[in-house]
Design an enzyme around this catalytic site. Structure first.
Site, PDB file in Angstrom:
ATOM      1  N   GLU A 160      93.697  -7.074 -21.610  1.00 33.53           N
ATOM      2  CA  GLU A 160      92.700  -7.799 -20.839  1.00 33.53           C
ATOM      3  C   GLU A 160      91.834  -8.584 -21.815  1.00 33.53           C
ATOM      4  OE1 GLU A 160      90.677  -5.189 -18.102  1.00 33.53           O
ATOM      5  OE2 GLU A 160      92.592  -4.399 -17.399  1.00 33.53           O
ATOM      6  N   CYS A 268      94.122   1.633 -18.676  1.00 30.27           N
ATOM      7  CA  CYS A 268      95.431   1.884 -19.288  1.00 30.27           C
ATOM      8  C   CYS A 268      95.444   3.059 -20.250  1.00 30.27           C
ATOM      9  CB  CYS A 268      95.908   0.620 -19.988  1.00 30.27           C
ATOM     10  SG  CYS A 268      96.010  -0.781 -18.863  1.00 30.27           S
TER      11      CYS A 268
HETATM   12  C1  UGA Z   1      95.720  -1.820 -23.671  1.00 33.71           C
HETATM   13  C2  UGA Z   1      96.714  -2.171 -24.793  1.00 33.71           C
HETATM   14  O1  UGA Z   1      96.007  -2.644 -25.926  1.00 33.71           O
HETATM   15  C3  UGA Z   1      97.691  -3.261 -24.308  1.00 33.71           C
HETATM   16  O2  UGA Z   1      98.636  -3.518 -25.323  1.00 33.71           O
HETATM   17  C4  UGA Z   1      98.396  -2.751 -23.050  1.00 33.71           C
HETATM   18  O3  UGA Z   1      99.272  -3.709 -22.526  1.00 33.71           O
HETATM   19  C5  UGA Z   1      97.357  -2.433 -21.986  1.00 33.71           C
HETATM   20  O4  UGA Z   1      96.445  -1.435 -22.498  1.00 33.71           O
HETATM   21  C6  UGA Z   1      98.059  -1.910 -20.783  1.00 33.71           C
HETATM   22  O5  UGA Z   1      98.584  -0.787 -20.843  1.00 33.71           O
HETATM   23  O6  UGA Z   1      98.207  -2.645 -19.804  1.00 33.71           O
HETATM   24  P1  UGA Z   1      93.501  -2.972 -22.713  1.00 33.71           P
HETATM   25  O7  UGA Z   1      93.398  -1.800 -21.795  1.00 33.71           O
HETATM   26  O8  UGA Z   1      93.308  -4.338 -22.159  1.00 33.71           O
HETATM   27  O9  UGA Z   1      94.955  -2.991 -23.408  1.00 33.71           O
HETATM   28  O10 UGA Z   1      92.414  -2.741 -23.833  1.00 33.71           O
HETATM   29  P2  UGA Z   1      92.404  -2.557 -25.413  1.00 33.71           P
HETATM   30  O11 UGA Z   1      92.113  -3.832 -26.049  1.00 33.71           O
HETATM   31  O12 UGA Z   1      93.578  -1.780 -25.862  1.00 33.71           O
HETATM   32  O13 UGA Z   1      91.120  -1.633 -25.575  1.00 33.71           O
HETATM   33  C7  UGA Z   1      91.116  -0.308 -25.036  1.00 33.71           C
HETATM   34  C8  UGA Z   1      89.837   0.410 -25.369  1.00 33.71           C
HETATM   35  O14 UGA Z   1      89.833   0.799 -26.731  1.00 33.71           O
HETATM   36  C9  UGA Z   1      88.561  -0.370 -25.146  1.00 33.71           C
HETATM   37  O15 UGA Z   1      87.657   0.473 -24.464  1.00 33.71           O
HETATM   38  C10 UGA Z   1      88.087  -0.681 -26.540  1.00 33.71           C
HETATM   39  O16 UGA Z   1      86.695  -0.782 -26.598  1.00 33.71           O
HETATM   40  C11 UGA Z   1      88.585   0.515 -27.310  1.00 33.71           C
HETATM   41  N1  UGA Z   1      88.799   0.289 -28.761  1.00 33.71           N
HETATM   42  C12 UGA Z   1      89.715  -0.614 -29.185  1.00 33.71           C
HETATM   43  C13 UGA Z   1      88.079   1.020 -29.679  1.00 33.71           C
HETATM   44  O17 UGA Z   1      87.238   1.857 -29.313  1.00 33.71           O
HETATM   45  N2  UGA Z   1      88.308   0.832 -31.014  1.00 33.71           N
HETATM   46  C14 UGA Z   1      89.214  -0.053 -31.461  1.00 33.71           C
HETATM   47  O18 UGA Z   1      89.380  -0.179 -32.688  1.00 33.71           O
HETATM   48  C15 UGA Z   1      89.931  -0.798 -30.524  1.00 33.71           C
END
Ligand code: UGA
Length: 441
Positions: A160, A268
Site C-alpha cells: 500500500e 497483511c
Molecule cells: C506488505 C508487504 O510489504 C507487501 O509486499 C505485501 O504484498 C503486502 O503486505 C500484502 O500482503 O498484501 P503492506 O501491508 O502494504 O505490505 O505494508 P508494509 O510496507 O509491509 O508495512 C507493514 C508494517 O510494517 C507497517 O505497519 C510499517 O510501519 C511496519 N514496518 C515496516 C516497520 O515497523 N519497520 C520497517 O522497517 C518496515
C-alpha cells in the site's frame, strides 16, 4: 492487441482495484467485479474508494479509454473474461488465527457457474497453502466448461502506498501453474509487464501460495528482530537506532525493513503470519514456523511498551492528561487502519483516562468510525494545543517536518514520544523538548 486476453478482476479492494486499473492502463479490456454495488458505482464514476497515491489519476485515464468498467454481475464476468483474477480479501477468521476463506470460496463458486468456455482463473489473494488445489477441483466439478477451466496462482506483492508502481513494475512475478497453457495465458495477460524484463518464477500451485506467506513472514521477522534488539537496548542503555544503522552496512543484512519502532500492522503482515503458523500446525509441521508466534509477540509488546513509556513520560499517570496522537494509519501514505499500531496505542492511552486527540493526514474517516471514543483534530499543531505529551505514531512526512520550535509554542509541556524514530532527537532536545523513543536512551 487482439492476442490479448480479456480480463476480469473479482474483488475491487486495494489489490483488485489497483490491478484492474493498471491492467486497463496497460491496454487490456478489463471488467472489475464486486458484490458491493456502491463500490462498483463509485469506481464507474471515477472515484477510488480508498487512499492510494497516483491511482485516482489512472482510474480517470482508464475509464476514458473505454477499456475499463465495473459490474456486480458474475454472469457478465463469465461471458466477458478469458482470464479471471481472484482478488478478494482473506482476513483473519473471527475467534481464530486462521484465514477466513469465505470470500475466496464464494467468489470462485459464483464465477464457476458462469464459465461456459475455456478460461483461466488466477488466484491472487493470500491463502493457506493447499487452497489452490481445492479450488481447482471446485472449478472442475462445478463450471459448465469443466476440465476446460484451469486454475493458476499468481501471488501479489504490492505494498500500500506504492501499489501502482508495484503493479506496473513488480520486482518479480510468480506463476503457479499446472499446464503449459496456463503459463502461456499468464504470459499473455502480463505481456507489457514482462516486456520490461521483470523476472518470472514458474512453480507449482502450492509453491506459489507459499512464496507469498514466506515473504511476508520474512519481512515481519526482520522487523521484529530489530524490535527485539530494541528491548535489549532498553535494558542496557544501548541505542537501537545506531545498532540498526551499523547492522545495515552488512549487505547480507541490509537496512530495509530493519527500522525499529512501534512495529508492523495493516491488513497483511499480522494476519498472514498467524494464518501461516495455524496452517503449519494443521499440516503437522507447526514447529517449523513456531517462531512466528514469537515474532507476533515481540510486535505486540512494542505497542504495550509504547503505552508504558508515554505514561512514564507523563510522570507515571496519564489520567486527565491531554495526549496529541500524530498518526492513525498503519503506515504513512495510506488510510488503512487495519490492525494499526497507532490506533491501538491511542485507544489504550484513552482507556487509561488520557484525553487523546488524534490527527492523521488520510485516515481520519476510518479512524473516527473505528474509534469514536477518541477525539480528532484538524492538524498536528491543532491536536498538540495544550497537550501534556505529543506521541508520534505514524511517520508521515508532514510530521517529520514539524519544527520543534513551532510545536513548542502550542503545547502545555514539551514532551515528545517518537514511536517511529522519525524525528531528529538532537534538534528536538535543543528546542527544550524531553524526547523519548523505543530502544533509545
Ligand atoms: C506488505 C508487504 O510489504 C507487501 O509486499 C505485501 O504484498 C503486502 O503486505 C500484502 O500482503 O498484501 P503492506 O501491508 O502494504 O505490505 O505494508 P508494509 O510496507 O509491509 O508495512 C507493514 C508494517 O510494517 C507497517 O505497519 C510499517 O510501519 C511496519 N514496518 C515496516 C516497520 O515497523 N519497520 C520497517 O522497517 C518496515
Amino acid at each position: 492487441m487482439n492476442d490479448r486476453p480479456r480480463l476480469t478482476v473479482i474483488g475491487t479492494g486495494y489489490l483488485g482495484a489497483t490491478h484492474a486499473i493498471c491492467m486497463a492502463v496497460m491496454g487490456y479490456d478489463v471488467l472489475g467485479v464486486d458484490v458491493d454495488a456502491e463500490k462498483v458505482a463509485r469506481l464507474n464514476s471515477g472515484e477510488v474508494p480508498f487512499f492510494e497515491p497516483g491511482l485516482p489519476e489512472l482510474l480517470t485515464k482508464a475509464l476514458e479509454t473505454g477499456r475499463l468498467r465495473f459490474t456486480t454481475s458474475y454472469r457478465e464476468a463469465g461471458e466477458f473474461g478469458d482470464v479471471h483474477f481472484i482478488c478478494v480479501g482473506t482476513p483473519q477468521r473471527r475467534g481464530s488465527e486462521a484465514a477466513d476463506l469465505t470470500y475466496v470460496d464464494a467468489s470462485v463458486t459464483a464465477l464457476a457457474a458462469h464459465l461456459h468456455r475455456r478460461a483461466l482463473v488466477v488466484g491472487k489473494s493470500t491463502v493457506p497453502v493447499g487452497t489452490a488445489a481445492r479450488l481447482a477441483e471446485l472449478l472442475r466439478t462445478t463450471a459448465p466448461a469443466g476440465d476446460r477451466v484451469e486454475l493458476a496462482w499468481n501471488p501479489e506483492f504490492l505494498r500500500e502506498g506504492f501499489a501502482v508502481d508495484d503493479t506496473m513494475k513488480p520486482d518479480r512475478m510468480v506463476f503457479g501453474v499446472t499446464s503449459a497453457w496456463s503459463e502461456e495465458r499468464l504470459r499473455a495477460a502480463f505481456a507489457p509487464v514482462l516486456a520490461q524484463g521483470v523476472p518470472v518464477k514458474v512453480t507449482d500451485l502450492q509453491t506459489a501460495e507459499l512464496v507469498k506467506v514466506a515473504a511476508n513472514s520474512f519481512l515481519a521477522t526482520k522487523i521484529s528482530y530489530i524490535n527485539a534488539m530494541a528491548e535489549i537496548c532498553e535494558a542496557t542503555g544501548a541505542d537501537v537506532h545506531d545498532l540498526a544503522e551499523a547492522l545495515a552496512y552488512d549487505e547480507r543484512i541490509g537496512g530495509k525493513f530493519l527500522r525499529p519502532g512501534l512495529g508492523f500492522g495493516g491488513g497483511c503482515l499480522p494476519k498472514d503470519i498467524r494464518a501461516f503458523a495455524h496452517r503449519a500446525e494443521e499440516l503437522g509441521v507447526g514447529q517449523a514456523v513456531g517462531f512466528l508466534r514469537e515474532i507476533d509477540g515481540i510486535n505486540r509488546r512494542r505497542r504495550a511498551r509504547t503505552v508504558e513509556l508515554v505514561v512514564e513520560l507523563c510522570g507515571g499517570d496519564v489520567a486527565g492528561k491531554k495526549v496529541a496522537a500524530l498518526g492513525a494509519a498503519f503506515k504513512p501514505n495510506s488510510d488503512d487502519i487495519r490492525d494499526a499500531p497507532a490506533l491501538d496505542v491511542a485507544s489504550k492511552l484513552a482507556s487509561l483516562g488520557a484525553d487523546v486527540h488524534v490527527f492523521d493526514p488520510a485516515a481520519m474517516d476510518n479512524a473516527r468510525k473505528a474509534h469514536p471514543e477518541l477525539s480528532y483534530g484538524t492538524g498536528a499543531l491543532d491536536v498538540a494545543r495544550d497537550a501534556d505529551v505529543v506521541v508520534l505514531l505514524t511517520e508521515w512526512t508532514e510530521f517529520r517536518e514539524i519544527a520543534p520550535g513551532a510545536m513548542a509554542e502550542v503545547v502545555a509541556a514539551r514532551r515528545i514520544f517518537d514511536g517511529r524514530h522519525a524525528l531528529d532527537s538532537a534538534a528536538w532536545r535543543a528546542a527544550g523538548w524531553e524526547y523519548k523513543a523505543l530502544g533509545r536512551p
